[in-house]
Design a protein around this motif. Structure first.
Motif, PDB file in Angstrom:
ATOM      1  N   ARG A 234       0.806  -1.213   0.000  1.00  0.00           N
ATOM      2  CA  ARG A 234       0.000   0.000   0.000  1.00  0.00           C
ATOM      3  C   ARG A 234       0.845   1.272   0.000  1.00  0.00           C
ATOM      4  O   ARG A 234       0.323   2.371  -0.198  1.00  0.00           O
ATOM      5  N   THR A 235       2.160   1.119   0.232  1.00  0.00           N
ATOM      6  CA  THR A 235       3.030   2.296   0.339  1.00  0.00           C
ATOM      7  C   THR A 235       3.077   3.069  -0.968  1.00  0.00           C
ATOM      8  O   THR A 235       3.287   2.506  -2.035  1.00  0.00           O
ATOM      9  N   ARG A 236       2.882   4.366  -0.848  1.00  0.00           N
ATOM     10  CA  ARG A 236       2.878   5.236  -2.019  1.00  0.00           C
ATOM     11  C   ARG A 236       3.649   6.530  -1.760  1.00  0.00           C
ATOM     12  O   ARG A 236       4.501   6.928  -2.549  1.00  0.00           O
ATOM     13  N   HIS A 237       3.347   7.168  -0.644  1.00  0.00           N
ATOM     14  CA  HIS A 237       3.901   8.500  -0.379  1.00  0.00           C
ATOM     15  C   HIS A 237       5.318   8.446   0.188  1.00  0.00           C
ATOM     16  O   HIS A 237       6.007   9.462   0.205  1.00  0.00           O
ATOM     17  N   GLY A 238       5.746   7.276   0.633  1.00  0.00           N
ATOM     18  CA  GLY A 238       7.069   7.191   1.256  1.00  0.00           C
ATOM     19  C   GLY A 238       8.149   6.704   0.328  1.00  0.00           C
ATOM     20  O   GLY A 238       9.232   6.334   0.780  1.00  0.00           O
ATOM     21  N   ILE A 239       7.894   6.718  -0.977  1.00  0.00           N
ATOM     22  CA  ILE A 239       8.888   6.213  -1.913  1.00  0.00           C
ATOM     23  C   ILE A 239       8.782   6.957  -3.239  1.00  0.00           C
ATOM     24  O   ILE A 239       7.682   7.387  -3.635  1.00  0.00           O
ATOM     25  N   GLY A 240       9.915   7.133  -3.922  1.00  0.00           N
ATOM     26  CA  GLY A 240       9.914   7.772  -5.236  1.00  0.00           C
ATOM     27  C   GLY A 240       9.291   9.160  -5.199  1.00  0.00           C
ATOM     28  O   GLY A 240       9.516   9.946  -4.273  1.00  0.00           O
ATOM     29  N   ASP A 241       8.460   9.428  -6.215  1.00  0.00           N
ATOM     30  CA  ASP A 241       7.828  10.744  -6.300  1.00  0.00           C
ATOM     31  C   ASP A 241       6.465  10.780  -5.610  1.00  0.00           C
ATOM     32  O   ASP A 241       5.731  11.754  -5.731  1.00  0.00           O
ATOM     33  N   GLY A 242       6.137   9.709  -4.907  1.00  0.00           N
ATOM     34  CA  GLY A 242       4.869   9.675  -4.182  1.00  0.00           C
ATOM     35  C   GLY A 242       3.677   9.339  -5.046  1.00  0.00           C
ATOM     36  O   GLY A 242       2.535   9.385  -4.578  1.00  0.00           O
ATOM     37  N   SER A 243       3.918   8.964  -6.306  1.00  0.00           N
ATOM     38  CA  SER A 243       2.808   8.643  -7.206  1.00  0.00           C
ATOM     39  C   SER A 243       2.455   7.162  -7.121  1.00  0.00           C
ATOM     40  O   SER A 243       3.152   6.363  -6.478  1.00  0.00           O
ATOM     41  N   ASP A 244       1.386   6.796  -7.823  1.00  0.00           N
ATOM     42  CA  ASP A 244       0.958   5.401  -7.841  1.00  0.00           C
ATOM     43  C   ASP A 244       1.976   4.510  -8.546  1.00  0.00           C
ATOM     44  O   ASP A 244       2.017   3.306  -8.308  1.00  0.00           O
ATOM     45  N   LEU A 245       2.812   5.085  -9.398  1.00  0.00           N
ATOM     46  CA  LEU A 245       3.803   4.294 -10.123  1.00  0.00           C
ATOM     47  C   LEU A 245       4.842   3.713  -9.165  1.00  0.00           C
ATOM     48  O   LEU A 245       5.320   2.588  -9.363  1.00  0.00           O
ATOM     49  N   GLY A 246       5.188   4.466  -8.114  1.00  0.00           N
ATOM     50  CA  GLY A 246       6.109   3.946  -7.115  1.00  0.00           C
ATOM     51  C   GLY A 246       5.513   2.772  -6.363  1.00  0.00           C
ATOM     52  O   GLY A 246       6.191   1.779  -6.081  1.00  0.00           O
ATOM     53  N   ARG A 247       4.227   2.878  -6.026  1.00  0.00           N
ATOM     54  CA  ARG A 247       3.552   1.788  -5.326  1.00  0.00           C
ATOM     55  C   ARG A 247       3.486   0.547  -6.204  1.00  0.00           C
ATOM     56  O   ARG A 247       3.679  -0.572  -5.725  1.00  0.00           O
ATOM     57  N   ILE A 248       3.224   0.735  -7.495  1.00  0.00           N
ATOM     58  CA  ILE A 248       3.157  -0.399  -8.414  1.00  0.00           C
ATOM     59  C   ILE A 248       4.489  -1.144  -8.440  1.00  0.00           C
ATOM     60  O   ILE A 248       4.538  -2.379  -8.465  1.00  0.00           O
ATOM     61  N   GLY A 249       5.600  -0.389  -8.405  1.00  0.00           N
ATOM     62  CA  GLY A 249       6.911  -1.023  -8.386  1.00  0.00           C
ATOM     63  C   GLY A 249       7.083  -1.920  -7.171  1.00  0.00           C
ATOM     64  O   GLY A 249       7.617  -3.038  -7.270  1.00  0.00           O
ATOM     65  N   LEU A 250       6.606  -1.463  -6.014  1.00  0.00           N
ATOM     66  CA  LEU A 250       6.679  -2.288  -4.800  1.00  0.00           C
ATOM     67  C   LEU A 250       5.765  -3.501  -4.912  1.00  0.00           C
ATOM     68  O   LEU A 250       6.123  -4.610  -4.488  1.00  0.00           O
ATOM     69  N   GLN A 251       4.579  -3.310  -5.469  1.00  0.00           N
ATOM     70  CA  GLN A 251       3.649  -4.420  -5.611  1.00  0.00           C
ATOM     71  C   GLN A 251       4.212  -5.502  -6.536  1.00  0.00           C
ATOM     72  O   GLN A 251       4.019  -6.694  -6.299  1.00  0.00           O
ATOM     73  N   GLN A 252       4.910  -5.086  -7.575  1.00  0.00           N
ATOM     74  CA  GLN A 252       5.502  -6.066  -8.486  1.00  0.00           C
ATOM     75  C   GLN A 252       6.618  -6.843  -7.806  1.00  0.00           C
ATOM     76  O   GLN A 252       6.773  -8.043  -8.028  1.00  0.00           O
ATOM     77  N   LYS A 253       7.396  -6.179  -6.946  1.00  0.00           N
ATOM     78  CA  LYS A 253       8.398  -6.886  -6.153  1.00  0.00           C
ATOM     79  C   LYS A 253       7.726  -7.910  -5.241  1.00  0.00           C
ATOM     80  O   LYS A 253       8.216  -9.037  -5.064  1.00  0.00           O
ATOM     81  N   LEU A 254       6.588  -7.529  -4.695  1.00  0.00           N
ATOM     82  CA  LEU A 254       5.877  -8.400  -3.772  1.00  0.00           C
ATOM     83  C   LEU A 254       5.304  -9.623  -4.483  1.00  0.00           C
ATOM     84  O   LEU A 254       5.311 -10.734  -3.939  1.00  0.00           O
ATOM     85  N   VAL A 255       4.806  -9.435  -5.700  1.00  0.00           N
ATOM     86  CA  VAL A 255       4.299 -10.562  -6.481  1.00  0.00           C
ATOM     87  C   VAL A 255       5.405 -11.590  -6.690  1.00  0.00           C
ATOM     88  O   VAL A 255       5.212 -12.800  -6.493  1.00  0.00           O
ATOM     89  N   LYS A 256       6.576 -11.133  -7.087  1.00  0.00           N
ATOM     90  CA  LYS A 256       7.718 -12.017  -7.285  1.00  0.00           C
ATOM     91  C   LYS A 256       8.082 -12.736  -5.985  1.00  0.00           C
ATOM     92  O   LYS A 256       8.365 -13.942  -5.966  1.00  0.00           O
ATOM     93  N   ALA A 257       8.090 -11.980  -4.884  1.00  0.00           N
ATOM     94  CA  ALA A 257       8.456 -12.559  -3.595  1.00  0.00           C
ATOM     95  C   ALA A 257       7.464 -13.637  -3.173  1.00  0.00           C
ATOM     96  O   ALA A 257       7.852 -14.683  -2.636  1.00  0.00           O
TER      97      ALA A 257
END
Length: 344
Positions: A234-257
């Motif tokens: 769910r993290t969005r504002h604490g990474i990158g530029d705070g946009s949804d694209l940063g959150r998507i990057g974390l979610q994709q890491k989580l899918v792999k994990a």
């Protein structure tokens, strides 16, 4: 030993064997009853929506499957597209505790089109940013009637106004790709699944400090329990530029994990863990009617046994900043259309 003693021992043997036989039979009956109850419980956990009936024929064409080499193939091998939504439902005490807010209803915080290639040995997971502006089509409502067409609407509003049916219809309208199945998982179910698997290991390239998701992590590798894994997603504002694209990057890491954790966990050696994982999965799912039974879910899972996490490609639908709103995005053309074309 006297003849009487021997007769008594011989007489006891049938009684002992009978007692052992009854015990074994009783154990088998209880085992079968427990297995039957477990199957019924897991099966009844699953909620479903009849998307095919709701949408009818007003959909992209369903590809004609390529005949397999063996006409007696026990498991499906054709390509399949699945819309996977992560719902931030605030209903129920568990979801409210994990949601971090008091809002009611549910929204689709995560949307991924999972394309599994023919042969089921490779897959592409395409994330659709929730902030994407789209033309939301008219969607049938369960209560009757339909929603109006909406231009320049946020993508995740489709789920809010029309539930799974409108989410599927909107995805199909912007991709022209037929969704064969629909899977939705909620907050508490995701956290339970991660805990049942023993947690997941993720690596982040930068520090995370998000007051909204309540997650603080230093850059590096971390093993997360269910609650922290959910905060990571769910993290969005604490990474990158705070946009949804940063959150998507974390979610994709989580899918792999998650895929790596599942593949490294031999669930068959631990019936208790296997049941715990199955209970977590089925208890949090809403599916289309083509996946609304344990048998159908198991068939799908078994058909993916040749799919490793290394063969799962994660991408994001190409987008650019929306001209009308710097806080929104629109599909980047022709790159977006070319991506969806590759999945048909």
């Amino acid at each position: 030993m006297t003849g009487d003693d021997e007769d008594r021992r011989v007489g006891r043997r049938p009684r002992v064997l009978k007692a052992v036989g009854l015990t074994l039979a009783g154990t088998l009956v209880l085992g079968c009853a427990a297995a039957g109850w477990a199957y019924w419980h897991l099966n009844s956990n699953i909620k479903s929506v009849d998307i095919n009936s709701a949408l009818g024929d007003d959909r992209p064409a369903k590809p004609t499957p390529t005949p397999s080499a063996s006409q007696e193939a026990p498991l499906p091998t054709e390509a399949v597209n699945i819309l996977v939504l992560g719902s931030d439902s605030r209903s129920g005490k568990e979801n409210q505790a994990l949601g971090g807010g008091s809002s009611t209803g549910a929204r689709s915080d995560t949307a991924m089109v999972v394309h599994i290639d023919a042969g089921r040995t490779a897959a592409t997971v395409v994330s659709i940013p929730r902030d994407t502006l789209v033309t939301r089509p008219s969607c049938p409502l369960e209560s009757g009637g339909s929603t109006s067409v909406a231009y320049g609407a946020m993508f995740n509003s489709a789920y809010s106004v029309g539930g799974p049916v409108c989410a599927v219809k909107t995805v199909e309208s912007i991709t022209d790709v037929r969704m064969d199945h629909y899977i939705e998982i909620d907050f508490s179910g995701f956290a339970k699944l991660v805990d049942a698997l023993g947690g997941v290991t993720v690596t982040t390239d930068e520090d995370i400090d998000d007051d909204d998701s309540h997650l603080t992590l230093k850059a590096g590798t971390h093993h997360l329990n269910g609650k922290r894994a959910l905060a990571f997603a769910r993290t969005r504002h604490g990474i990158g530029d705070g946009s949804d694209l940063g959150r998507i990057g974390l979610q994709q890491k989580l899918v792999k994990a998650l895929l790596e954790q599942i593949s490294s966990t031999n669930l068959l050696t631990s019936p208790t863990k296997l049941y715990s994982v199955a209970d977590a999965i089925t208890g949090s799912l809403t599916t289309d009617t083509g996946l609304d039974s344990l048998t159908e879910l198991m068939s799908l899972g078994q058909s993916l046994k040749g799919l490793s996490s290394d063969e799962v490609k994660t991408v994001t639908m190409p987008v650019v900043t929306a001209p009308s709103n710097p806080n929104r995005v629109v599909a980047k053309e022709p790159a977006a259309s070319e991506l969806w074309e590759s999945l048909r």
